[in-house]
Structures are given as structure tokens and as C-alpha cells.
Design an enzyme around this catalytic site. Sequence first.
Site, mmCIF file in Angstrom:
data_model
loop_
_atom_site.group_PDB
_atom_site.id
_atom_site.type_symbol
_atom_site.label_atom_id
_atom_site.label_comp_id
_atom_site.label_asym_id
_atom_site.label_seq_id
_atom_site.Cartn_x
_atom_site.Cartn_y
_atom_site.Cartn_z
ATOM 1 N N CYS A 41 73.687 -42.768 -22.363
ATOM 2 C CA CYS A 41 73.230 -41.393 -21.979
ATOM 3 C C CYS A 41 71.917 -41.112 -22.755
ATOM 4 O O CYS A 41 72.182 -41.330 -24.038
ATOM 5 C CB CYS A 41 74.202 -40.347 -22.187
ATOM 6 N N CYS A 101 76.576 -39.542 -16.925
ATOM 7 C CA CYS A 101 77.145 -39.490 -18.298
ATOM 8 C C CYS A 101 78.340 -38.709 -18.312
ATOM 9 O O CYS A 101 78.459 -37.757 -17.791
ATOM 10 C CB CYS A 101 76.143 -38.711 -19.038
ATOM 11 N N CYS A 151 78.047 -33.486 -24.042
ATOM 12 C CA CYS A 151 76.244 -33.627 -23.741
ATOM 13 C C CYS A 151 75.395 -32.548 -23.503
ATOM 14 O O CYS A 151 75.552 -31.698 -22.777
ATOM 15 C CB CYS A 151 76.258 -34.579 -22.393
ATOM 16 N N ASP A 166 50.829 -24.379 8.234
ATOM 17 C CA ASP A 166 51.852 -24.717 7.901
ATOM 18 C C ASP A 166 52.408 -23.529 7.151
ATOM 19 O O ASP A 166 52.157 -23.211 5.797
ATOM 20 C CB ASP A 166 51.972 -26.021 6.794
ATOM 21 N N LYS A 175 52.184 -34.723 14.050
ATOM 22 C CA LYS A 175 52.461 -34.620 12.611
ATOM 23 C C LYS A 175 51.488 -35.392 11.656
ATOM 24 O O LYS A 175 51.578 -36.719 11.959
ATOM 25 C CB LYS A 175 53.557 -34.656 12.011
ATOM 26 N N TYR A 198 47.095 -18.032 17.484
ATOM 27 C CA TYR A 198 46.950 -19.249 18.248
ATOM 28 C C TYR A 198 47.340 -19.041 19.723
ATOM 29 O O TYR A 198 47.343 -19.940 20.256
ATOM 30 C CB TYR A 198 47.144 -20.408 17.252
ATOM 31 N N CYS A 225 73.108 -37.968 -25.328
ATOM 32 C CA CYS A 225 74.246 -37.741 -26.169
ATOM 33 C C CYS A 225 74.944 -39.353 -26.553
ATOM 34 O O CYS A 225 75.779 -39.584 -27.442
ATOM 35 C CB CYS A 225 75.445 -37.102 -25.611
ATOM 36 N N GLU A 243 43.824 -28.018 18.061
ATOM 37 C CA GLU A 243 43.773 -27.009 16.999
ATOM 38 C C GLU A 243 44.490 -27.661 15.656
ATOM 39 O O GLU A 243 45.471 -28.410 15.794
ATOM 40 C CB GLU A 243 43.840 -25.645 17.353
ATOM 41 N N LYS A 277 47.319 -27.473 12.854
ATOM 42 C CA LYS A 277 48.812 -26.930 12.886
ATOM 43 C C LYS A 277 48.982 -26.227 11.486
ATOM 44 O O LYS A 277 49.055 -26.982 10.239
ATOM 45 C CB LYS A 277 49.853 -28.017 12.918
HETATM 46 S S1 IVH Z 1 51.481 -23.046 19.290
HETATM 47 C C1 IVH Z 1 55.606 -22.236 22.371
HETATM 48 N N1 IVH Z 1 49.634 -23.688 17.670
HETATM 49 O O1 IVH Z 1 54.091 -24.904 14.460
HETATM 50 C C2 IVH Z 1 54.822 -22.647 20.905
HETATM 51 N N2 IVH Z 1 51.703 -23.508 17.116
HETATM 52 O O2 IVH Z 1 56.211 -26.671 14.552
HETATM 53 C C3 IVH Z 1 53.393 -22.485 20.857
HETATM 54 N N3 IVH Z 1 51.983 -23.682 14.460
HETATM 55 O O3 IVH Z 1 56.319 -23.008 16.420
HETATM 56 C C4 IVH Z 1 52.883 -22.651 19.439
HETATM 57 N N4 IVH Z 1 49.941 -23.847 14.205
HETATM 58 O O4 IVH Z 1 55.092 -21.705 14.478
HETATM 59 C C5 IVH Z 1 50.739 -23.288 17.997
HETATM 60 N N5 IVH Z 1 47.819 -24.037 16.251
HETATM 61 C C6 IVH Z 1 49.056 -23.802 16.645
HETATM 62 C C7 IVH Z 1 50.009 -23.778 15.322
HETATM 63 C C8 IVH Z 1 51.434 -23.861 15.785
HETATM 64 C C9 IVH Z 1 51.208 -24.012 13.753
HETATM 65 C C10 IVH Z 1 53.599 -23.825 14.351
HETATM 66 C C11 IVH Z 1 54.231 -22.707 15.284
HETATM 67 C C12 IVH Z 1 55.228 -23.470 16.215
HETATM 68 C C13 IVH Z 1 55.386 -24.544 15.150
HETATM 69 C C14 IVH Z 1 55.879 -26.013 15.777
#
Ligand code: IVH
Length: 722
Positions: free
Chosen positions: A439, A457, A463, A150, A345, A258, A442, A146, A148
Site C-alpha cells: 500500500c 490494501c 490505513c 448536450d 453521436k 428545436y 500504509c 442540426e 445535438k
Molecule cells: S429533436 C422526438 N433536435 O437529444 C425527439 N433533439 O438523445 C425530437 N437533443 O430527446 C428531438 N439536440 O433532448 C432534437 N437539435 C436537436 C437536439 C435534440 C439535443 C436532445 C433531445 C432528445 C435527445 C435524444
Amino acid sequence: MRRCVHAYTYMGPDEMNINEANNRIQELRAAIAEANRRYYVESAPTISDYDYDMLMNELIALEKEFPELVTPDSPTQKVGSDLETAQNVAADDEGRIPAKGSNKFDQYPHRYPMLSLGNTYNITEIEEFADRATKGIGGGFTYSCELKFDGVAICLIYKEGRLHRALTRGDGTIGDDVTENVKKIANIPQRLSGFGWPADFEIRGEIYMPYKDFDRLNEEKIREEEQPFANPRNAASGSLKLTDSKEVAKRGLECTLYHMLGENLPFPTHDAALKAAMKWGLPVSDKRRICRNIVDIEEYIRYWDSERKKLPFATDGIVIKINELGYQTKLGYTAKAPRWAVAYKFKAEQALSKVLGIDYQVGRTGAVTPVANLEPSPLSGTIVKRASLHNADQMELLDIHIGDYAYVEKGGEIIPKITGVELSKRGSDAVKPVFPTVCPDCGAKLVRDEGEAKWFCPDSDNCPTQIKGKLVHFLSRKAMNVLAGDATIEQLYNHGYVRNVADFYDLQAGQLLHLDGWKERSVQRFLVSLEESKSVSFEHVLYALGIRHVGETTAKGIAKHFGSMDAIMSATREALLDVPDVGEIIADSITAWCADPRHLELVERLRKAGLKLSIGLADEMVSTVLNDKTIVISGNFSISRDEMKKLIEVNGGKNSGSISAKTSFLLAGEKPGPEKIKKAEALGVKIITEEEFRAMIPSADGEQKGIDAVASPDFPVQLTLF
Ligand code: IVH
């Protein structure tokens, strides 16, 4: 071919001895702690996620090599905390810790710890995760892949189909109760629809701010001359922690869920649980995919690494989870993260953009930063036109030319940075830039101190940019907190009304009323705000002075240690070096600042204006004699243990549950724990009795025995009571 130069160099533990390793570990822990504070508490990170992960990886590697240096409080052993302060208030029967002082929200313990995820950056690391899972389970499982999201993690508790409570991650064990704010998020139902929901369950997810709302909010902030948020994640976390839930409703926050938790959930898989949640009206992403093997996972990653750029919100990777709940239980958790899930990541999004020219910006400390002007290009939801080149060495390292195509990334900061140059696209007309020797503002000859990356500077008092920068910093929210935007300050400077920070307190209503755009109300508001700034605490005043290298945290430490500006002004370099976290660079900077007679005059003017130049003890504080002391208590005392802890705190000390080399002393009552005594002896930590302890602190009748409140080599404090 792409050629990139990264400023970061990773040092392995190979050639270190234990002392070097210990020094580096302390450095890394301090850097990570500061980065955590900026990220979780202030929602204003100073380093990119990637650089953060690199610090953490280095720490993990060192601790693996030197396991004797691992301590329970190492950031490798716990998740970051978004709680503003440590707990020192007792919980009620329901586990509630009421909001108090700087804790804006009630807090509750999490039923299940709220952990983080292990990070991976390449397919080999995902393969390693898959191998570990196969070893633990024995095969026959699937993965749920899935996005992630932010944003900021949230835990929703539903009881009898109604939203009962919403908690932030907090420190993973205790979270802030943000239920009222969460109720204002449009896609979070307060009542579930359909049927079949467990009577009591939790569902966790992420609260995020879509790009369009983020842009709107920042435009508004800039219009109101406030500091904009660095990225949508910070905007989401700052918004969720607002105390006015009506304001939260205007921020456009959204949620995606999630992870469902509860006792005996009736689902075989994570996927089935989320499908059910969707039917109950809960917001669940439809971008999930069940994968059978690494090839499927790789395909999912490849697809979303490019497609995510079209999404209306920020994602920073994907999460790979073992789908079968029974197998999840079998794999379990480490102290920090589940063994059944891992994050991959994405590489920071990059833009390739033409360098049109380079500006050399002078900051408030005189540091000259090269900033590239770029052909506008889209990057993570915004159009980038400028990017930092950091310093002359970095320019040299990148070998950047005007006319080049450069790779731009967004880090934690507002201004993106240039991370590489595409040399294959260099045209014959590309010109190597020449770093100025004077600079740009000045004309003073730039200087570079030994060990410094930046040119400066030196003419800080003449300045204009430096002066304006110092004025803006002085009034800023975390300094004197005066309601005035940059444009207002520029106007006052341009009219010659303010040349240094003390001039603000000489301003008269009559002068201001003559200025363009000022009306009686705005004059009144500004002058009242200036008046109010006189009650800002000493640590903020010290920070406001803008002494080089003295950031907010350092100012706090120094203010607490010395207690007054006079004590700081007369402190020796050695005395400054005694302050925790003050190193040679900071000590030198402070001594140089204090030695300048103009600064002595400035301090006197601020004193006359009525600013706080020494610490006033908070109402409940009794003394600061235990400042910088970390104390562990053990055994029974003439008062309860809670009362003893409180006594330590009101005298400035810090309580800790476990003994380490950093413990100042073990306060042993009757029948102390034998393990604690053994550990204290092993580490050479002093053990003192209740009687000895009472002699250190002021007694109830105000008399203090056995310790000099003003100066003692062991307790270097100055008490100034208001
Ligand atoms: S599962 C036990 N699923 O990313 C932790 N986390 O960097 C289970 N996050 O702590 C987390 N999308 O806050 C999960 N699809 C996703 C997520 C997700 C974002 C966050 C979450 C986690 C952090 C870790």
C-alpha cells in the site's frame, strides 16, 4: 497510426440459449435501470454515454433474437425517466398531479409524448436511416441537420403569446412543472414578439449550461467543499430541478429550441417553423443546414466534429431530421423515437497527452487505482491533468509506459480515463511502470481476491487514506448528510479526534474550538448538523457504514428487506441472497463485514449515540408485510380500486398494471379481467381473493391475521415501530 485499446467487449447473442439470454437480459436491464436513475434522477451518471449505448445495443440485439423475452417494461420499450418517484396521487381536472413527498414539483401530462432519438455512430447507419425514410416517403424530401445540444430536454407551452408552462421530459408521458425556474433563464421570452404565432403551441428544446458558467459553479462548489458536477449536462439538469428559482437565476442556464408542435401548424417544413419561432423572439440555433443527400450530411458532420470544440457549450452529436412536416407525419413514431429523425453521436472528444507519471490512489474501501499525471491539455472545455487507468490489468492491456502519449476521454465521471496509447510516439526513454505490491499509504501488502480487477490494501483499520475516506463517506450528503468538507474531516483526523465514524458523536465543543479556523458559530453548526444526522433513516445509515459493494440502492433494498441492523448482522449468506439484486459478491462482503467483532462494537457505539438502526415506518405506512411484492389488481372490490392500490402501498407493496413472471400475485376481485386471469395462469402467477389478501395485512383494528409480522418464509420482514 493510432492504436487504441477499449476496455469494452461486446458479446453477441449467437451462441446463447434462452436461459443464458434471459440471464443476460436481466443483467442488462438492471444495469440500464441503474444508469438511467443515476443519469435522469441524480444527474450524476456512472457510465459514459457510449458505454450506455453499448449496453442498450446488446439488449436490443438479444431481444431481437429472443422476442419472447421482450417485456413492456424493458428499457428498449420506453424512454428514461427524470421523475423522482412513481405517481400515486390522483390528477385534478387540469391533469395536474400536485407536488407531494419527494416529488418537489407539480406534474402534468404531456400533450404529445416526449420521446428520445435513435442513435447512429457511423455513416452506414445514417444511410440505413435514409433508406428507411425513402422507402416510407418515396423520395423528394430534404434533411434538416442540426447540432445535438448536450443538456436537458424542456417543453415550453405558449398560449396567446405568453409562456404558459414549462415541463421537463419526466418519463416521456408526464413531466415536472419547472415554469418558475424556466422564467429565470434569460434567453427564454415570457412574451412572444412579432405576430403570427399560433394561439396554443409547444416548442421543445434543450436547456444547457455554457462551459464558463459550469467552471464558475464548480469552482464555487469546490470552495464550499461540496461535490462538483461531473459535466455541464448534469449541472444543467441539477440546476433546473432546484426548488429555489432565485438560485436558478444565478446559474447562467441557456436554452435553444428545436422542435415545434401543435395542431395544424401553418408551416410546410420544420425549417420554416423554426425560422418563424426565431422571429417571435424564441432562441433557435443558426447552425442548422438543409441537406439534400448523404454527401451533404457527411460534410456537415465532418465540419462540426471539429468546429464544435470552439463552441462555448457542449454538443454530443448532430441530429438529422426529415424537413417536410407532412413527411414527418407520414413516417410517424415508434414507441421510443420518431422515425423521421436520428442522432449521430460524435466520438467522445479525445486529447493526446504525455504521461508524466503514475500515482496509486487508495480509496475508502482500500481499492488501489492507478491515476496518470499528464501534461496539461484541453479537453471538452477544461484542462485535463490527470486520468484514470482503472486497474493493473487495464495498465497491462494498454501497455502504458511513463513518457508515452496517451488518448484521454471524458466519460460520465469527473476524472477522465485513458483509452489508448499512441505506440508510434513511444520514445526510447519510456519506462514500463511497476504496480506496487504494498500500500503506497500504509505499507501493508496488497491483496487481490479471485475475480477482482483491483488490488486492495487489506489494513482498513490502520490505513490513513482508507480511514479518512470512510469518514468522508459517512458524513456525505447521501449518507449522514452532515455539513463538513473533506478538509474539516482531515483536520479532525490529523488531530486524532476521530479514528472511526462513531468518534464523531463523542466530539465536544471545547475540543473543536481549539482547532485552527473554528469559531463558535462553525462549531455550533457542525454539532447541530451531527445531532440532526441522528434522525437520518436507517437505509442511509446502512449506506453510510461504507460496506464494500453496498451502494445507495443496495442499502435501500437491504434495509427494507431486513428492517434492522440486528437482523442484517445475524442474517446468513443465503438470507442475504434472497434480497432482490443482492448477488454473491455483495452477500459475501456483508457477511465478512458483520463477522468482524470491531464492527459489532462500532454498531453498538452508533446505537448508543442514538442513530437509527432500524426502519421507522413513515406516518402513513401501516406495515411492511408486502415489501418486495409486486401486485396486479383486477376486478371490483369492497373498496374502490384506488383505495385498494393505496392499501397495497401502505403495506409496502408495489402496484403494477401488467402481469409478468415477476408478479408476486394477482389480486382478483369480482369480475376480474379474463385476459389477466389467463396470463396469470399461463405464467404460474398465484391468484388470490380479496379475503385472502386481507388476511395477509394488518386489519384496521391493528390485528394481523394469517401472517407472522416478524418472520415468515414468504414475508421475511422485521417490524420495528417507533
Ligand atoms: S429533436 C422526438 N433536435 O437529444 C425527439 N433533439 O438523445 C425530437 N437533443 O430527446 C428531438 N439536440 O433532448 C432534437 N437539435 C436537436 C437536439 C435534440 C439535443 C436532445 C433531445 C432528445 C435527445 C435524444
